[in-house]
Design a protein around this motif. Structure first.
Motif, PDB file in Angstrom:
ATOM      1  N   ASP A   1       0.801  -1.227   0.000  1.00  0.00           N
ATOM      2  CA  ASP A   1       0.000   0.000   0.000  1.00  0.00           C
ATOM      3  C   ASP A   1       0.831   1.274   0.000  1.00  0.00           C
ATOM      4  O   ASP A   1       0.327   2.336  -0.378  1.00  0.00           O
ATOM      5  CB  ASP A   1      -0.941   0.010   1.216  1.00  0.00           C
ATOM      6  CG  ASP A   1      -2.019  -1.067   1.126  1.00  0.00           C
ATOM      7  OD1 ASP A   1      -2.277  -1.540  -0.003  1.00  0.00           O
ATOM      8  OD2 ASP A   1      -2.583  -1.430   2.172  1.00  0.00           O
ATOM      9  N   ASN A   2       2.083   1.188   0.431  1.00  0.00           N
ATOM     10  CA  ASN A   2       2.880   2.416   0.510  1.00  0.00           C
ATOM     11  C   ASN A   2       3.635   2.726  -0.783  1.00  0.00           C
ATOM     12  O   ASN A   2       4.472   3.619  -0.814  1.00  0.00           O
ATOM     13  CB  ASN A   2       3.865   2.360   1.687  1.00  0.00           C
ATOM     14  CG  ASN A   2       4.937   1.293   1.515  1.00  0.00           C
ATOM     15  OD1 ASN A   2       4.823   0.419   0.657  1.00  0.00           O
ATOM     16  ND2 ASN A   2       5.982   1.364   2.316  1.00  0.00           N
TER      17      ASN A   2
ATOM     18  N   VAL B   1       3.359   3.786  -4.931  1.00  0.00           N
ATOM     19  CA  VAL B   1       2.554   4.313  -6.031  1.00  0.00           C
ATOM     20  C   VAL B   1       3.118   3.738  -7.324  1.00  0.00           C
ATOM     21  O   VAL B   1       4.326   3.782  -7.547  1.00  0.00           O
ATOM     22  CB  VAL B   1       2.615   5.851  -6.085  1.00  0.00           C
ATOM     23  CG1 VAL B   1       1.740   6.374  -7.219  1.00  0.00           C
ATOM     24  CG2 VAL B   1       2.183   6.456  -4.759  1.00  0.00           C
TER      25      VAL B   1
ATOM     26  N   GLN C   1       3.026   3.588 -11.572  1.00  0.00           N
ATOM     27  CA  GLN C   1       2.636   4.324 -12.775  1.00  0.00           C
ATOM     28  C   GLN C   1       3.089   3.562 -14.008  1.00  0.00           C
ATOM     29  O   GLN C   1       4.236   3.150 -14.123  1.00  0.00           O
ATOM     30  CB  GLN C   1       3.262   5.722 -12.770  1.00  0.00           C
ATOM     31  CG  GLN C   1       2.978   6.533 -14.031  1.00  0.00           C
ATOM     32  CD  GLN C   1       3.704   7.857 -14.025  1.00  0.00           C
ATOM     33  OE1 GLN C   1       4.098   8.369 -12.974  1.00  0.00           O
ATOM     34  NE2 GLN C   1       3.900   8.432 -15.197  1.00  0.00           N
TER      35      GLN C   1
ATOM     36  N   ALA D   1       7.582   2.577  -9.887  1.00  0.00           N
ATOM     37  CA  ALA D   1       6.911   2.618  -8.581  1.00  0.00           C
ATOM     38  C   ALA D   1       7.811   3.333  -7.602  1.00  0.00           C
ATOM     39  O   ALA D   1       9.042   3.244  -7.683  1.00  0.00           O
ATOM     40  CB  ALA D   1       6.590   1.205  -8.093  1.00  0.00           C
ATOM     41  N   TRP D   2       7.188   4.053  -6.673  1.00  0.00           N
ATOM     42  CA  TRP D   2       7.942   4.799  -5.676  1.00  0.00           C
ATOM     43  C   TRP D   2       7.153   4.871  -4.372  1.00  0.00           C
ATOM     44  O   TRP D   2       5.938   4.647  -4.344  1.00  0.00           O
ATOM     45  CB  TRP D   2       8.273   6.206  -6.185  1.00  0.00           C
ATOM     46  CG  TRP D   2       7.051   7.054  -6.432  1.00  0.00           C
ATOM     47  CD1 TRP D   2       6.429   7.898  -5.558  1.00  0.00           C
ATOM     48  CD2 TRP D   2       6.275   7.121  -7.640  1.00  0.00           C
ATOM     49  NE1 TRP D   2       5.336   8.488  -6.136  1.00  0.00           N
ATOM     50  CE2 TRP D   2       5.221   8.038  -7.419  1.00  0.00           C
ATOM     51  CE3 TRP D   2       6.384   6.508  -8.899  1.00  0.00           C
ATOM     52  CZ2 TRP D   2       4.282   8.340  -8.394  1.00  0.00           C
ATOM     53  CZ3 TRP D   2       5.439   6.810  -9.867  1.00  0.00           C
ATOM     54  CH2 TRP D   2       4.409   7.719  -9.619  1.00  0.00           C
ATOM     55  N   HIS D   3       7.858   5.189  -3.306  1.00  0.00           N
ATOM     56  CA  HIS D   3       7.252   5.296  -1.984  1.00  0.00           C
ATOM     57  C   HIS D   3       6.346   6.530  -1.930  1.00  0.00           C
ATOM     58  O   HIS D   3       6.671   7.576  -2.496  1.00  0.00           O
ATOM     59  CB  HIS D   3       8.356   5.396  -0.929  1.00  0.00           C
ATOM     60  CG  HIS D   3       7.885   5.110   0.475  1.00  0.00           C
ATOM     61  ND1 HIS D   3       7.076   5.991   1.182  1.00  0.00           N
ATOM     62  CD2 HIS D   3       8.112   4.051   1.296  1.00  0.00           C
ATOM     63  CE1 HIS D   3       6.837   5.478   2.380  1.00  0.00           C
ATOM     64  NE2 HIS D   3       7.441   4.300   2.472  1.00  0.00           N
ATOM     65  N   VAL D   4       5.225   6.392  -1.231  1.00  0.00           N
ATOM     66  CA  VAL D   4       4.285   7.510  -1.128  1.00  0.00           C
ATOM     67  C   VAL D   4       4.909   8.749  -0.496  1.00  0.00           C
ATOM     68  O   VAL D   4       4.446   9.872  -0.720  1.00  0.00           O
ATOM     69  CB  VAL D   4       3.028   7.115  -0.318  1.00  0.00           C
ATOM     70  CG1 VAL D   4       2.199   6.100  -1.072  1.00  0.00           C
ATOM     71  CG2 VAL D   4       3.407   6.605   1.072  1.00  0.00           C
TER      72      VAL D   4
ATOM     73  N   ARG E   1       5.594  11.487  -2.986  1.00  0.00           N
ATOM     74  CA  ARG E   1       4.516  11.937  -3.871  1.00  0.00           C
ATOM     75  C   ARG E   1       4.606  13.432  -4.177  1.00  0.00           C
ATOM     76  O   ARG E   1       4.411  13.876  -5.311  1.00  0.00           O
ATOM     77  CB  ARG E   1       3.157  11.614  -3.245  1.00  0.00           C
ATOM     78  CG  ARG E   1       1.988  11.860  -4.192  1.00  0.00           C
ATOM     79  CD  ARG E   1       0.657  11.810  -3.438  1.00  0.00           C
ATOM     80  NE  ARG E   1       0.456  10.537  -2.781  1.00  0.00           N
ATOM     81  CZ  ARG E   1      -0.118   9.478  -3.354  1.00  0.00           C
ATOM     82  NH1 ARG E   1      -0.519   9.561  -4.602  1.00  0.00           N
ATOM     83  NH2 ARG E   1      -0.277   8.359  -2.679  1.00  0.00           N
TER      84      ARG E   1
ATOM     85  N   ARG F   1       9.182  14.467  -8.234  1.00  0.00           N
ATOM     86  CA  ARG F   1       8.201  14.721  -9.296  1.00  0.00           C
ATOM     87  C   ARG F   1       8.913  15.006 -10.616  1.00  0.00           C
ATOM     88  O   ARG F   1       8.495  14.538 -11.671  1.00  0.00           O
ATOM     89  CB  ARG F   1       7.303  15.902  -8.919  1.00  0.00           C
ATOM     90  CG  ARG F   1       6.269  15.596  -7.850  1.00  0.00           C
ATOM     91  CD  ARG F   1       5.102  16.555  -7.960  1.00  0.00           C
ATOM     92  NE  ARG F   1       5.550  17.941  -7.910  1.00  0.00           N
ATOM     93  CZ  ARG F   1       5.612  18.682  -6.808  1.00  0.00           C
ATOM     94  NH1 ARG F   1       5.269  18.151  -5.651  1.00  0.00           N
ATOM     95  NH2 ARG F   1       6.025  19.934  -6.849  1.00  0.00           N
TER      96      ARG F   1
ATOM     97  N   ARG G   1      10.346  11.706 -11.948  1.00  0.00           N
ATOM     98  CA  ARG G   1       9.292  10.852 -12.512  1.00  0.00           C
ATOM     99  C   ARG G   1       8.882  11.339 -13.897  1.00  0.00           C
ATOM    100  O   ARG G   1       8.673  10.535 -14.816  1.00  0.00           O
ATOM    101  CB  ARG G   1       8.074  10.828 -11.580  1.00  0.00           C
ATOM    102  CG  ARG G   1       8.354  10.229 -10.222  1.00  0.00           C
ATOM    103  CD  ARG G   1       7.091   9.895  -9.468  1.00  0.00           C
ATOM    104  NE  ARG G   1       6.141  10.961  -9.287  1.00  0.00           N
ATOM    105  CZ  ARG G   1       6.017  11.688  -8.175  1.00  0.00           C
ATOM    106  NH1 ARG G   1       6.839  11.493  -7.153  1.00  0.00           N
ATOM    107  NH2 ARG G   1       5.084  12.607  -8.071  1.00  0.00           N
TER     108      ARG G   1
END
Length: 310
Positions: free
Chosen positions: A156-157, A159, A161, A273-276, A279, A285, A288
């Motif tokens: 869950d932690n 994200v 893309q 994928a990366w840790h929340v 974000r 950012r 990404r």
């Protein structure tokens, strides 16, 4: 009770690396300095936290319980503090840790590094392998900025893309005695094949695609990296089925011939994928966006090449 927040990244580094030496290297400090910090951390949390065993530092039950709590706390701090910063890639001296699978390391990483060289010339990049275990990459704790490849069942932690898709094609040696410009289903099944066994899900995807089409394959040799495949194919009458982007890179090799697969084997996704906690980090950012742009450009070049060949 007063807590030294500087010790919390030490806890996460040792938790993940299971080695004082590797944790010190990751944090950019000396091993004695990390050992000293670990001593203070044990006193602060009133627990041994890590027990030295034959194969590394093993966490105690309390350390296992504290790990997600400490990671979440640091993520909240990062969101509150880093989110307020501006980011200028031209001035950045960050060390960015990426965890690509073997496909991404060959297909995307060179272009990513070239783009970083243009836009963030003082930013350094460190690669760590991305196999089957996300925890080993460091992305779950946040010590690794990003994993790149096929991300299945993320916690869950993280994200996730989607950044691009790729298909599959075949290579044989130029001057192959039985295969010319096209390969039939019968020829494919009669040939012997070079199989790639990279860590992760990519090999599973190929097996599933072959099974779905009812296409049989006799594997003569299995290798552990894509770079070994052309060397084997070039000196045998074997065939290899590889991602189309890798075949595009091999098309300039005069020893080889790239052919469409005899049946449509579909596509597979490439994800990051990366840790929340990252974000809202401006630097992350930006990174990404850079990776997404590079992936889109690489995918577009592949489509153009396929259109011209067709």
């Amino acid at each position: 009770m007063r807590y030294d927040l500087n010790l919390l990244p030490v806890f996460l580094a040792v938790m993940e690396e299971r080695s004082v030496t590797r944790a010190a290297q990751r944090l950019g400090i000396t091993q004695p300095a990390l050992s000293n910090a670990l001593t203070r951390l044990r006193a602060m949390l009133m627990d041994p936290l890590f027990i030295r065993e034959r194969y590394g530092m093993q966490p105690t039950q309390k350390a296992e319980e504290l790990a997600p709590i400490i990671a979440a706390a640091l993520a909240s701090l990062d969101t509150a503090i880093l989110g307020q910063r501006d980011f200028d890639p031209a001035k950045s001296t960050q060390l960015v840790t990426l965890a690509p699978n073997s496909y991404v390391e060959l297909v995307l990483v060179p272009a990513i590094v070239a783009r970083l060289r243009e836009q963030a010339p003082n930013m350094a990049v460190r690669l760590t392998p991305f196999g089957t275990d996300l925890a080993e990459t460091g992305v779950i704790s946040g010590s690794t900025a990003m994993v790149l490849g096929r991300v299945v069942d993320p916690p869950d932690n993280l994200v996730v893309q989607h950044v691009m898709d790729d298909g599959l094609a075949c290579i044989v040696r130029r001057g192959h005695p039985t295969v010319d410009r096209k390969m039939t289903r019968k020829q494919y099944e009669q040939l012997k094949h070079v199989n790639v066994l990279p860590p992760g899900r990519l090999r599973v995807g190929l097996f599933q695609a072959l099974e779905k089409q009812g296409l049989k394959r006799e594997v003569a040799v299995s290798v552990t990296h894509f770079l070994a495949v052309p060397e084997v194919v070039a000196v045998t009458d074997y065939c290899a089925t590889l991602p189309a982007q890798i075949c595009r890179k091999l098309a300039s090799d005069k020893r080889l011939k790239v052919l469409p697969s005899p049946v449509d084997l579909g596509t597979f996704p490439v994800e990051i994928a990366w840790h929340v906690r990252y974000r809202d980090d401006p630097a992350h950012r930006w990174l990404r966006a850079l990776v997404s742009d590079v992936a889109a450009e690489v995918a577009a070049l592949g489509e153009v090449a396929s259109t011209k060949k067709g």
